[in-house]
Design a protein around this motif. Structure first.
Motif, PDB file in Angstrom:
ATOM      1  N   ASP A 281      -9.093  19.899 -15.755  1.00 36.61           N
ATOM      2  CA  ASP A 281      -8.290  21.076 -16.084  1.00 36.61           C
ATOM      3  C   ASP A 281      -7.785  20.946 -17.522  1.00 36.61           C
ATOM      4  OD1 ASP A 281      -6.352  19.075 -15.763  1.00 36.61           O
ATOM      5  OD2 ASP A 281      -5.468  20.033 -13.874  1.00 36.61           O
ATOM      6  N   GLY A 282      -8.043  19.731 -18.283  1.00 33.33           N
ATOM      7  CA  GLY A 282      -7.730  19.610 -19.626  1.00 33.33           C
ATOM      8  C   GLY A 282      -6.144  19.269 -19.952  1.00 33.33           C
ATOM      9  N   VAL A 283      -5.404  19.019 -18.639  1.00 31.50           N
ATOM     10  CA  VAL A 283      -3.957  18.706 -18.714  1.00 31.50           C
ATOM     11  C   VAL A 283      -3.849  17.295 -18.600  1.00 31.50           C
ATOM     12  CG1 VAL A 283      -1.741  19.369 -17.843  1.00 31.50           C
ATOM     13  CG2 VAL A 283      -3.541  21.078 -18.225  1.00 31.50           C
ATOM     14  N   ASP A 284      -2.958  16.712 -19.308  1.00 26.53           N
ATOM     15  CA  ASP A 284      -2.624  15.106 -19.319  1.00 26.53           C
ATOM     16  C   ASP A 284      -1.307  15.332 -18.420  1.00 26.53           C
ATOM     17  OD1 ASP A 284      -2.382  12.616 -19.095  1.00 26.53           O
ATOM     18  OD2 ASP A 284      -2.327  12.255 -21.275  1.00 26.53           O
ATOM     19  N   ARG A 285      -1.225  14.871 -17.181  1.00 24.65           N
ATOM     20  CA  ARG A 285       0.156  15.115 -16.420  1.00 24.65           C
ATOM     21  C   ARG A 285       0.640  14.040 -16.649  1.00 24.65           C
ATOM     22  NH1 ARG A 285      -0.716  17.390 -10.466  1.00 24.65           N
ATOM     23  NH2 ARG A 285       1.553  17.190 -10.608  1.00 24.65           N
ATOM     24  N   THR A 286       0.058  12.870 -17.147  1.00 28.95           N
ATOM     25  CA  THR A 286       0.780  11.492 -17.110  1.00 28.95           C
ATOM     26  C   THR A 286       0.780  10.877 -18.747  1.00 28.95           C
ATOM     27  OG1 THR A 286      -0.893  10.330 -16.113  1.00 28.95           O
ATOM     28  CG2 THR A 286       0.834  10.808 -14.875  1.00 28.95           C
ATOM     29  N   PRO A 287       1.245  11.731 -19.559  1.00 27.01           N
ATOM     30  CA  PRO A 287       1.064  11.171 -21.003  1.00 27.01           C
ATOM     31  C   PRO A 287       1.826   9.797 -21.293  1.00 27.01           C
ATOM     32  CG  PRO A 287       2.652  12.979 -21.022  1.00 27.01           C
ATOM     33  CD  PRO A 287       1.761  13.088 -19.817  1.00 27.01           C
ATOM     34  N   TRP A 288       2.726   9.806 -20.724  1.00 25.94           N
ATOM     35  CA  TRP A 288       3.490   8.244 -20.731  1.00 25.94           C
ATOM     36  C   TRP A 288       2.730   6.993 -20.466  1.00 25.94           C
ATOM     37  CZ3 TRP A 288       4.223   5.617 -16.330  1.00 25.94           C
ATOM     38  CH2 TRP A 288       3.932   6.404 -14.922  1.00 25.94           C
TER      39      TRP A 288
END
Length: 295
Positions: A281-288
């Motif tokens: 989905d192209g979304v980084d839900r955990t960039p941390w």
């Protein structure tokens, strides 16, 4: 300011003038949702100079009356923390977000490395669980072992806006790793017995799987959003914690978004990984998680 911010501000002001103990209960979340909520509460106790007690009571999905009244102690060595001074204090129940991305980092450390420090301080795993991890790694791992975590069951229904990666995508990345490491093994952690069978057909003697309770029909394992698979909450908690720790001992990790592997990647901040959530989905839900050490 949201409700958590108001709660923090009020408690922090009160803690400056009165000896307080922060009581952190379970919110009835999944294992690592409750654990990250607990860590957020303990970090806040550090910041405002309050003592803290972690109490996962009867609303915990992992509570077992025959094992004691505090489910947190089934898994971790200590639940009482005298952060300022060891004395009796007024006790207040407080709940925090069941996520890791809101954790207040320590000076000079990323969120991921800060959580590693907090886990080592407040979430020391019970000896029997730590010993089980060591025995499994010693007996089943090779010099190079790939970790694969596949969360299915309730996540596959789209709860919490989840998008589950296709099993073929996991296989694609596992195949690439196996081709580069022909003597390596693949450790699979999953809540769905059908995935074990599918990976077994593909990787055969390379596949390493721990015997644990799993779903066979798509019913969620822990009962977050349905009745859950029948079985002891104690056993379910021990299984997921043990497998998350085993994943932390792998040489590389293939995952989609899950708090299970958020924990894994905080236990071992040096562990590199592929996040399939980015691909689907192209979304980084955990960039941390991208920051693993000092800034």
């Amino acid at each position: 300011m949201n409700i958590y911010g108001l709660q923090n501000s009020a408690f922090s002001l009160f803690a400056k003038v009165a000896p307080l103990r922060l009581r952190i209960p379970s919110r009835g979340c999944g294992f690592f949702g409750d654990l990250f909520m607990t860590l957020n509460g303990l970090r806040f106790a550090e910041l405002c100079g309050a003592d803290a007690s972690v109490v996962w009571g009867q609303n915990s999905l992992y509570f077992d009356a025959n094992s004691g009244q505090n489910a947190y102690r089934y898994f971790f060595e200590q639940a009482e923390f005298d952060i300022r001074t060891p004395r009796s204090r007024l006790s207040l129940d407080m709940k925090y977000r069941p996520t890791a991305d809101t954790f207040r980092p320590y000076d000079g450390l990323s969120v991921r490395a800060s959580l590693r420090r907090a886990l080592a301080t407040y979430c020391v795993v019970r000896k029997e669980i730590a010993d089980a991890v060591e025995t499994f790694v010693r007996d089943e791992f090779s010099n190079l072992t790939l970790g694969v975590h596949i969360r299915m069951t309730d996540a596959a229904t789209g709860v919490e806006n989840r998008k589950v990666a296709a099993i073929d995508l996991y296989k694609h990345h596992a195949d690439k790793w196996v081709n580069r490491n022909p003597d390596g093994r693949v450790f699979l952690a999953t809540d769905d017995e059908r995935i074990v069978e599918e990976f077994g057909h593909r990787y055969r003697e390379r596949l390493v799987v721990r015997k644990s309770l799993r779903s066979t029909d798509g019913t969620s394992l822990h009962g977050h959003y349905d009745i859950g698979v029948a079985g002891s909450g104690l056993t379910k908690g021990q299984d997921v914690l043990t497998e998350a720790l085993i994943l932390s001992r792998c040489n590389y990790l293939v995952r989609s978004h899950s708090r299970v592997t958020c924990y894994t990647l905080c236990v071992n901040p040096a562990l590199e990984f592929t996040d399939l959530s980015l691909e689907i989905d192209g979304v980084d839900r955990t960039p941390w998680l991208r920051g693993n050490g000092f800034y």
